[in-house]
Design a protein around this motif. Structure first.
Motif, PDB file in Angstrom:
ATOM      1  N   GLN A  80       0.831  -1.204   0.000  1.00 11.77           N
ATOM      2  CA  GLN A  80       0.000   0.000   0.000  1.00 11.77           C
ATOM      3  C   GLN A  80       0.866   1.254   0.000  1.00 11.77           C
ATOM      4  O   GLN A  80       0.587   2.215  -0.736  1.00 11.77           O
ATOM      5  CB  GLN A  80      -0.931  -0.010   1.210  1.00 11.77           C
ATOM      6  N   LEU A  81       1.920   1.258   0.802  1.00 12.84           N
ATOM      7  CA  LEU A  81       2.815   2.412   0.852  1.00 12.84           C
ATOM      8  C   LEU A  81       3.540   2.610  -0.483  1.00 12.84           C
ATOM      9  O   LEU A  81       3.720   3.744  -0.936  1.00 12.84           O
ATOM     10  CB  LEU A  81       3.837   2.239   1.981  1.00 12.84           C
ATOM     11  N   ALA A  86       4.411   6.185  -4.926  1.00  7.97           N
ATOM     12  CA  ALA A  86       4.894   6.156  -6.308  1.00  7.97           C
ATOM     13  C   ALA A  86       4.830   7.551  -6.927  1.00  7.97           C
ATOM     14  O   ALA A  86       3.795   8.217  -6.879  1.00  7.97           O
ATOM     15  CB  ALA A  86       4.060   5.172  -7.125  1.00  7.97           C
ATOM     16  N   GLY A  87       5.942   8.002  -7.475  1.00  5.57           N
ATOM     17  CA  GLY A  87       5.991   9.296  -8.130  1.00  5.57           C
ATOM     18  C   GLY A  87       6.163  10.484  -7.212  1.00  5.57           C
ATOM     19  O   GLY A  87       6.211  11.625  -7.687  1.00  5.57           O
ATOM     20  N   THR A  88       6.260  10.244  -5.907  1.00  5.78           N
ATOM     21  CA  THR A  88       6.390  11.363  -4.956  1.00  5.78           C
ATOM     22  C   THR A  88       7.848  11.712  -4.656  1.00  5.78           C
ATOM     23  O   THR A  88       8.123  12.764  -4.079  1.00  5.78           O
ATOM     24  CB  THR A  88       5.698  11.028  -3.621  1.00  5.78           C
ATOM     25  N   GLY A  89       8.777  10.824  -4.983  1.00  9.30           N
ATOM     26  CA  GLY A  89      10.175  11.012  -4.606  1.00  9.30           C
ATOM     27  C   GLY A  89      10.557  10.272  -3.347  1.00  9.30           C
ATOM     28  O   GLY A  89      11.740  10.209  -2.996  1.00  9.30           O
ATOM     29  N   LEU A 102      11.228   4.157   4.763  1.00 12.30           N
ATOM     30  CA  LEU A 102      10.867   5.196   3.805  1.00 12.30           C
ATOM     31  C   LEU A 102      11.913   6.297   3.894  1.00 12.30           C
ATOM     32  O   LEU A 102      12.242   6.762   4.991  1.00 12.30           O
ATOM     33  CB  LEU A 102       9.489   5.797   4.103  1.00 12.30           C
ATOM     34  N   VAL A 103      12.454   6.708   2.752  1.00 11.11           N
ATOM     35  CA  VAL A 103      13.431   7.786   2.710  1.00 11.11           C
ATOM     36  C   VAL A 103      12.799   8.984   2.022  1.00 11.11           C
ATOM     37  O   VAL A 103      12.316   8.893   0.883  1.00 11.11           O
ATOM     38  CB  VAL A 103      14.712   7.360   1.968  1.00 11.11           C
ATOM     39  N   MET A 104      12.795  10.118   2.730  1.00  8.34           N
ATOM     40  CA  MET A 104      12.200  11.353   2.231  1.00  8.34           C
ATOM     41  C   MET A 104      13.321  12.353   1.962  1.00  8.34           C
ATOM     42  O   MET A 104      13.872  12.936   2.903  1.00  8.34           O
ATOM     43  CB  MET A 104      11.229  11.924   3.274  1.00  8.34           C
ATOM     44  N   PRO A 105      13.695  12.571   0.710  1.00  6.47           N
ATOM     45  CA  PRO A 105      14.801  13.486   0.398  1.00  6.47           C
ATOM     46  C   PRO A 105      14.498  14.913   0.824  1.00  6.47           C
ATOM     47  O   PRO A 105      13.356  15.376   0.743  1.00  6.47           O
ATOM     48  CB  PRO A 105      14.909  13.380  -1.134  1.00  6.47           C
ATOM     49  N   LYS A 127      -1.256  11.065   2.822  1.00  7.05           N
ATOM     50  CA  LYS A 127      -1.421   9.662   2.423  1.00  7.05           C
ATOM     51  C   LYS A 127      -0.727   8.736   3.417  1.00  7.05           C
ATOM     52  O   LYS A 127      -1.266   7.697   3.801  1.00  7.05           O
ATOM     53  CB  LYS A 127      -0.843   9.438   1.025  1.00  7.05           C
ATOM     54  N   LEU A 128       0.473   9.131   3.825  1.00  9.12           N
ATOM     55  CA  LEU A 128       1.218   8.323   4.780  1.00  9.12           C
ATOM     56  C   LEU A 128       0.468   8.218   6.102  1.00  9.12           C
ATOM     57  O   LEU A 128       0.360   7.139   6.686  1.00  9.12           O
ATOM     58  CB  LEU A 128       2.601   8.935   4.997  1.00  9.12           C
TER      59      LEU A 128
END
Length: 217
Positions: A80-81, A86-89, A102-105, A127-128
């Motif tokens: 689901q995650l 997808a497409g968010t970076g 999860l890695v958030m630049p 969403k998260l």
């Protein structure tokens, strides 16, 4: 001896039923449900033996059932995650411990040298948060990281402020604060070379780990 054979039989059954074929390589691998079941079986047997129990096989079977439930829970959550991010970076990677990373630049989460969340990133966090509220058996670890520019003390504070910005946003969206643990690493855990701008961009990040529960209700 009988208990040992029973545990081995349980493990063999899990391997046979838990194999899936990777479409990209054609190789077989264990899915997360089977991995969780194997870990649970081993844990149940170990605890039984350590406490002098005479029902190691039974305890292994119970552990396998619990582990399989956790593995399936995490597998569904990871899928689901992956779809949501997808497409968010944001990258989503199930790890060997059964958790989800999860890695958030920093390039999409914050402006340079700032700990205020970019408005454009907030829908991703919405969403998260929705998924974290749906799968509410997990704890979450949020870690802040920076590049090497600036002093150690400054970078430690900046990484902490950024991690708390993500944590506070998720809490405001209904994720219980007692499920969230915040840690700050400053510049101490680079994943790329700080001597290049590209490397520094990689190091400026927030990492969120969804921790697998011991059991699911």
């Amino acid at each position: 001896m009988r208990n040992t054979l029973m545990v081995a039989a349980i493990a063999s059954g899990l391997v046979l039923t838990g194999c899936v074929t990777d479409p990209s390589t054609g190789q077989q691998r264990l899915n997360k449900t089977a991995i969780g079941a194997l870990a649970g079986a081993a844990g149940g047997a170990t605890i039984s033996k350590a406490t002098g129990g005479e029902k190691t096989g039974r305890d292994a079977a119970i552990g396998a059932a619990i582990g399989a439930g956790v593995g399936y829970y995490m597998e569904r959550q990871a899928k689901q995650l992956e779809q949501q991010m997808a497409g968010t970076g944001v990258t989503v990677t199930p790890n060997a411990n059964g958790n989800i990373d999860l890695v958030m630049p920093g390039s999409i989460t914050f402006s340079f040298d700032d700990a205020t969340l970019n408005n454009s990133f907030k829908p991703t966090l919405d969403k998260l948060a929705a998924t974290m509220n749906e799968y509410n058996q997990n704890t979450i670890t949020i870690a802040g990281h920076t590049d090497s520019k600036g002093t150690d003390a400054y970078n430690m504070k900046l990484s902490r402020d950024r991690a708390y910005a993500v944590a506070n946003y998720l809490s405001a969206r209904g994720v219980a604060s007692n499920r969230i643990n915040v840690v700050a690493y400053g510049e101490s855990r680079p994943v790329a070379d700080n001597n290049s701008e590209y490397g520094r961009q990689q190091n400026r990040r927030v990492e969120l780990t969804v921790n697998a529960p011991q059991s699911v209700r």
